[in-house]
Design a protein around this motif. Structure first.
Motif, PDB file in Angstrom:
ATOM      1  N   TYR A   1       0.681  -1.123  -0.100  1.00 52.60           N
ATOM      2  CA  TYR A   1      -0.113  -0.077   0.145  1.00 52.60           C
ATOM      3  C   TYR A   1       0.874   1.065   0.045  1.00 52.60           C
ATOM      4  O   TYR A   1       1.770   1.560   0.802  1.00 52.60           O
TER       5      TYR A   1
ATOM      6  N   LEU B   1       1.566   4.781   0.925  1.00 57.11           N
ATOM      7  CA  LEU B   1       0.837   5.620   1.958  1.00 57.11           C
ATOM      8  C   LEU B   1       1.709   6.754   2.500  1.00 57.11           C
ATOM      9  O   LEU B   1       2.911   6.553   2.277  1.00 57.11           O
TER      10      LEU B   1
ATOM     11  N   TYR C   1      -3.592   7.358   1.929  1.00 51.60           N
ATOM     12  CA  TYR C   1      -3.269   6.767   0.430  1.00 51.60           C
ATOM     13  C   TYR C   1      -2.482   8.062  -0.275  1.00 51.60           C
ATOM     14  O   TYR C   1      -2.984   9.119  -0.005  1.00 51.60           O
TER      15      TYR C   1
ATOM     16  N   CYS D   1       5.640   9.957   0.264  1.00 58.76           N
ATOM     17  CA  CYS D   1       4.944   8.626  -0.071  1.00 58.76           C
ATOM     18  C   CYS D   1       6.099   7.468   0.266  1.00 58.76           C
ATOM     19  O   CYS D   1       7.183   7.424  -0.398  1.00 58.76           O
TER      20      CYS D   1
END
Length: 283
Positions: A201, A203, A212, A225
């Protein structure tokens, strides 16, 4: 496992050897500033036993720990089971348990991240692995990092074979600290890691919580990120050097000419050559 008591010996311990797939001559030394603790000795023993089994699997039965010596400070109470250290010294140890290094442990309340002091490139042996008693004894350690034996094998990859981390390491490998890179082969942005098939993922930590990331694989992602793997990985078994040893399926070093689950990601901006180092050096 042998336990020795430190003295003022001037020479370094016997070098680590790999013979008949067995590592011998490994010395784990406890710093004199550490409080006397039978619990610490037991934790080291458990870590080594777990690491030996994990290393044996990860190296395809090429290596395990057969002889490991724990060197305790001479300020600790002498016991009948302790033996003379002979040439073993703290300075010459392969692994040390010592007070934390603030560079690698900026959060004093968390178990400090183990690290390996090394200056050589891939294939070159390092100076030592550094654990702390906080890491060895804190009940939260395995929640943050997974099994200590698995973590030791990750650090052994650094120490014995000179492997680099296969992730964006902003402390030890600043020049290659990219969380994502642009794949020229696929013309998309991909997370920096090995191998290439992680379920994850993307994130970013924002206002006290994760959300996100803005962006996508075609245009890239916003600053900050990070790609966080899921706790279960059905399609990959590597790599131990990716730092995800807490994930049960991660049991291999990256390699070449193997199935995708273990294959080295040549495009990722890291310096490591994975399991190739063990085969090349035979040590």
């Amino acid at each position: 496992m042998v336990i020795l008591r430190q003295s003022s010996a001037l020479t370094k311990p016997t070098s680590v050897k790999l013979e008949n797939n067995a590592y011998t001559g490994v010395v784990i030394a406890i710093h004199p500033d550490e409080e006397e603790s039978e619990e610490l000795i037991d934790a080291i023993k458990t870590m080594v036993y777990d690491a030996s089994a994990y290393l044996y699997t990860a190296t395809k039965k090429r290596a395990y720990f057969e002889e490991v010596t724990i060197l305790v400070p001479d300020t600790w109470e002498d016991k009948p089971e302790y033996r003379s250290p002979k040439n073993a010294t703290f300075e010459g140890a392969d692994v040390i348990v010592a007070p934390r290094n603030p560079r690698f442990a900026p959060e004093p309340d968390l178990p400090p991240v183990p690290h390996t002091k090394h200056y050589e490139g891939c294939g070159g042996q390092s100076i030592h692995v550094h654990f702390t008693s906080h890491f060895m004894l804190d009940s939260m350690t395995e929640l943050y990092y997974g099994n200590r034996g698995r973590v030791f094998v990750h650090e052994w990859g650094h120490y014995r074979w000179g492997l680099f981390n296969e992730y964006a390491d902003e402390i030890a490998d600043v020049d290659n600290a990219q969380n994502f890179y642009f794949s020229l082969d696929e013309e998309i942005w991909k997370p920096t890691r090995c191998s290439d098939g992680f379920v994850a993922y993307n994130l970013v930590f924002d206002n006290g919580r994760y959300r996100y990331c803005n962006g996508d694989q075609y245009i890239g992602y916003e600053d900050g990120c990070v790609s966080i793997p899921a706790t279960s990985q059905p399609d990959v078994t590597a790599s131990i050097m990716s730092g995800y040893t807490s994930i049960p399926e991660i049991v291999d070093f990256c390699d070449e000419d193997v199935a995708p689950a273990q294959r080295h990601n040549q495009e990722a901006p890291t310096n490591t050559q994975g399991f190739v180092a063990l085969r090349a050096t035979g040590k």
